[in-house]
Enzyme design. Structure first.
Site, PDB file in Angstrom:
ATOM      1  CE  LYS A 105     -44.807  35.219  37.321  1.00 12.35           C
ATOM      2  NZ  LYS A 105     -44.326  33.814  37.277  1.00 12.35           N
TER       3      LYS A 105
HETATM    4  P1  NAD Z   1     -47.367  30.436  47.151  1.00  9.06           P
HETATM    5  O1  NAD Z   1     -48.046  31.721  47.380  1.00  9.06           O
HETATM    6  O2  NAD Z   1     -48.160  29.186  47.073  1.00  9.06           O
HETATM    7  O3  NAD Z   1     -46.217  30.211  48.267  1.00  9.06           O
HETATM    8  C1  NAD Z   1     -45.253  31.153  48.616  1.00  9.06           C
HETATM    9  C2  NAD Z   1     -44.696  30.737  49.965  1.00  9.06           C
HETATM   10  O4  NAD Z   1     -43.581  31.546  50.313  1.00  9.06           O
HETATM   11  C3  NAD Z   1     -45.710  30.886  51.120  1.00  9.06           C
HETATM   12  O5  NAD Z   1     -45.563  29.777  51.980  1.00  9.06           O
HETATM   13  C4  NAD Z   1     -45.250  32.170  51.804  1.00  9.06           C
HETATM   14  O6  NAD Z   1     -45.664  32.240  53.161  1.00  9.06           O
HETATM   15  C5  NAD Z   1     -43.747  31.994  51.665  1.00  9.06           C
HETATM   16  N1  NAD Z   1     -42.943  33.189  51.882  1.00  9.06           N
HETATM   17  C6  NAD Z   1     -43.139  34.454  51.444  1.00  9.06           C
HETATM   18  N2  NAD Z   1     -42.132  35.237  51.857  1.00  9.06           N
HETATM   19  C7  NAD Z   1     -41.273  34.442  52.559  1.00  9.06           C
HETATM   20  C8  NAD Z   1     -40.047  34.663  53.250  1.00  9.06           C
HETATM   21  N3  NAD Z   1     -39.479  35.868  53.259  1.00  9.06           N
HETATM   22  N4  NAD Z   1     -39.451  33.594  53.851  1.00  9.06           N
HETATM   23  C9  NAD Z   1     -40.008  32.382  53.819  1.00  9.06           C
HETATM   24  N5  NAD Z   1     -41.158  32.119  53.194  1.00  9.06           N
HETATM   25  C10 NAD Z   1     -41.792  33.142  52.581  1.00  9.06           C
HETATM   26  O7  NAD Z   1     -46.492  30.636  45.817  1.00  9.06           O
HETATM   27  P2  NAD Z   1     -45.864  29.517  44.885  1.00  9.06           P
HETATM   28  O8  NAD Z   1     -46.755  29.358  43.726  1.00  9.06           O
HETATM   29  O9  NAD Z   1     -45.460  28.335  45.688  1.00  9.06           O
HETATM   30  O10 NAD Z   1     -44.571  30.314  44.347  1.00  9.06           O
HETATM   31  C11 NAD Z   1     -43.349  30.340  45.072  1.00  9.06           C
HETATM   32  C12 NAD Z   1     -42.235  30.720  44.125  1.00  9.06           C
HETATM   33  O11 NAD Z   1     -42.178  29.767  43.045  1.00  9.06           O
HETATM   34  C13 NAD Z   1     -42.370  32.089  43.442  1.00  9.06           C
HETATM   35  O12 NAD Z   1     -41.082  32.621  43.214  1.00  9.06           O
HETATM   36  C14 NAD Z   1     -43.010  31.737  42.109  1.00  9.06           C
HETATM   37  O13 NAD Z   1     -42.769  32.724  41.123  1.00  9.06           O
HETATM   38  C15 NAD Z   1     -42.288  30.442  41.808  1.00  9.06           C
HETATM   39  N6  NAD Z   1     -42.958  29.574  40.833  1.00  9.06           N
HETATM   40  C16 NAD Z   1     -44.223  29.141  41.027  1.00  9.06           C
HETATM   41  C17 NAD Z   1     -44.804  28.280  40.109  1.00  9.06           C
HETATM   42  C18 NAD Z   1     -46.183  27.691  40.300  1.00  9.06           C
HETATM   43  O14 NAD Z   1     -46.569  26.831  39.496  1.00  9.06           O
HETATM   44  N7  NAD Z   1     -46.931  28.058  41.326  1.00  9.06           N
HETATM   45  C19 NAD Z   1     -44.099  27.903  38.955  1.00  9.06           C
HETATM   46  C20 NAD Z   1     -42.798  28.358  38.782  1.00  9.06           C
HETATM   47  C21 NAD Z   1     -42.236  29.194  39.737  1.00  9.06           C
END
Ligand code: NAD
Length: 415
Positions: A105
């Protein structure tokens, strides 16, 4: 008060699984330590002419099963502690879904909402150049995470290609399709959250039709999970992002909300439904909660207020081990992050394979392979949980740790 450590949380999860499965002390020692951690500081000239120094990290936690794989996060809270935890979870996730990868990461401490596109591009290119010695299609392959997108991956791929003197599409995944990105990658994590939710419901003899769902975090993962679940007849009764919470007991219009976020980046300007403080959505009465924002959201101090029957973790690390115990006592099913959000890395692996072979697949093939892998893994975790009478999280860890342990049996410990 002691500061919350995500890395410590990740270690506690391993320890608990190791104890349940009777893992050897030697292997536990190896599994507790990140193999490599790089910290870089680099200057960037901002649009107003001033120079700012940024701190970035890349952690390669364990590469016993293959090159390391993991996202890059841009967020003010990125830290050494956080990248170590996220890299550890990537290691167990890749092993759980049986991909030939270790876990990594990376991240840069910055607030992307306050940066222009030009500044983001400069940060990305310089960060890539700084971590270049430990990157490569057979060494470590980044992907998007919080606040990084296919555009970020395109800049990383271009920087790597410029510095090596050859176009190298396999060095990152989650790229735009025109650069060798896989069909279906953008929605893969959310789709995986949907598939694992559906599989849980099948196992407990319930239908998703009319199921009431809360989604915390309406970014890539949360919005696509909400979309696929609503397509199956479930009702998204509450959703939130960093700007606001929105509630509608009759069900929110997911497509409409996605369009709002596409246009304004946030849900704040969304007009329909009732606005509530963002954390309020967590405590609504519903069937399923999908935390899809950040880690440490369901904790010892608020787990009791959660009123759902199942939690499917879209985010990495949203539930602390203390909260896990409270939820287990309440009989809440928790589909753990390393299983529920593994759709992203599964399709990232497909993208890497396609880039290395130069042969690109149709979306149908990508989706069929994703579906098969997730259903197979879900069944494996469910059966382990039935057999050992342990939670889905610990069962998922047992399956994953066993796979990595098996590799050490043959590779041994160098020298
Ligand atoms: P992203 O940046 O697209 O979305 C994150 C979202 O969370 C946004 O809508 C943001 O406004 C919101 N957010 C942030 N703090 C918040 C809070 N306190 N309360 C409510 N909403 C809040 O990111 P993503 O890619 O969707 O990733 C989200 C999670 O999923 C992370 O933990 C990431 O590690 C995990 N993840 C992502 C992927 C991927 O393919 N993108 C894969 C596996 C895991």
């Amino acid at each position: 008060m002691k500061k919350f450590s995500v890395a410590e949380m990740a270690r506690k999860q391993i320890e608990k699984a190791a104890k349940t499965m009777g893992l050897s002390e030697q292997l536990l020692k190896i599994f507790m330590c990140p193999k490599r951690l790089l910290r870089v500081t680099f200057p960037v000239q901002m649009d107003d002419g001033t120079v700012k120094c940024f701190i970035g990290y890349r952690c390669q936690y364990n590469d016993a099963r293959g090159p390391t794989k993991g996202g890059v996060r841009y967020h003010p809270d990125v830290s050494e502690d956080e990248v170590i935890a996220l890299a550890a979870w990537m290691t167990w996730k890749c092993a759980l879904v049986d991909l030939p990868y270790g876990g990594a990461k990376g991240g840069v401490i910055c607030d992307p909402t306050q940066l222009s596109e030009r500044e983001l591009e400069k940060i990305t290119r310089r960060y890539t150049a700084e971590i270049m010695p430990i990157l490569g299609p057979h060494i470590d392959i980044p992907a998007p995470d919080v606040f990084t997108t296919s555009k970020t991956m395109a800049w990383m791929m271009d920087t790597f290609s410029m510095m090596t003197g050859r176009t190298e599409p396999a060095v990152v995944t989650g790229k735009p399709e025109v650069l060798g990105g896989s069909k279906g990658r953008k929605e893969a994590t959310g789709k995986g959250v949907f598939i694992t939710t559906r599989e849980l419901y099948r196992k407990i003899g319930k239908s998703l039709k009319g199921a009431r769902i809360i989604v915390q975090g309406f970014g890539n993962v949360g919005s696509y999970a909400a979309y696929f679940l609503s397509q199956e007849g479930a009702k998204i009764i509450a959703a939130s992002d960093s700007s606001t919470g929105i509630i509608d007991p009759e069900g929110l219009d997911v497509k409409d909300m996605m369009e709002c976020v596409e246009k304004h980046k946030l849900l704040e300007p969304y007009k329909k439904g009732k606005k509530v403080p963002r954390d309020e959505v967590l405590y609504q009465e519903a069937d399923i909660l999908i935390p899809a924002a950040l880690e440490n959201q369901i904790r010892e101090d608020n787990a009791d207020k959660i009123k759902v029957k199942a939690i499917v973790e879209g985010a990495n690390g949203p539930t602390t081990p203390e909260a896990d115990e409270i939820l287990e006592k309440k009989g809440v099913y928790v589909v753990p992050d390393i299983l529920a959000n593994s759709g992203g890395v599964i399709v990232s692996h497909f993208e890497w394979v396609q880039a290395l072979s130069g042969l690109y697949w149709e979306e149908k093939e990508v989706n069929e392979r994703l579906e098969n892998k997730l259903v197979k893994t879900f069944n494996e975790v469910w059966e382990t949980s039935e057999k050992l009478k342990t939670s889905l999280r610990i069962s998922a860890y047992i399956v994953a740790l066993n796979r990595v342990a098996e590799v050490y049996k043959y590779r041994g410990i160098f020298p």
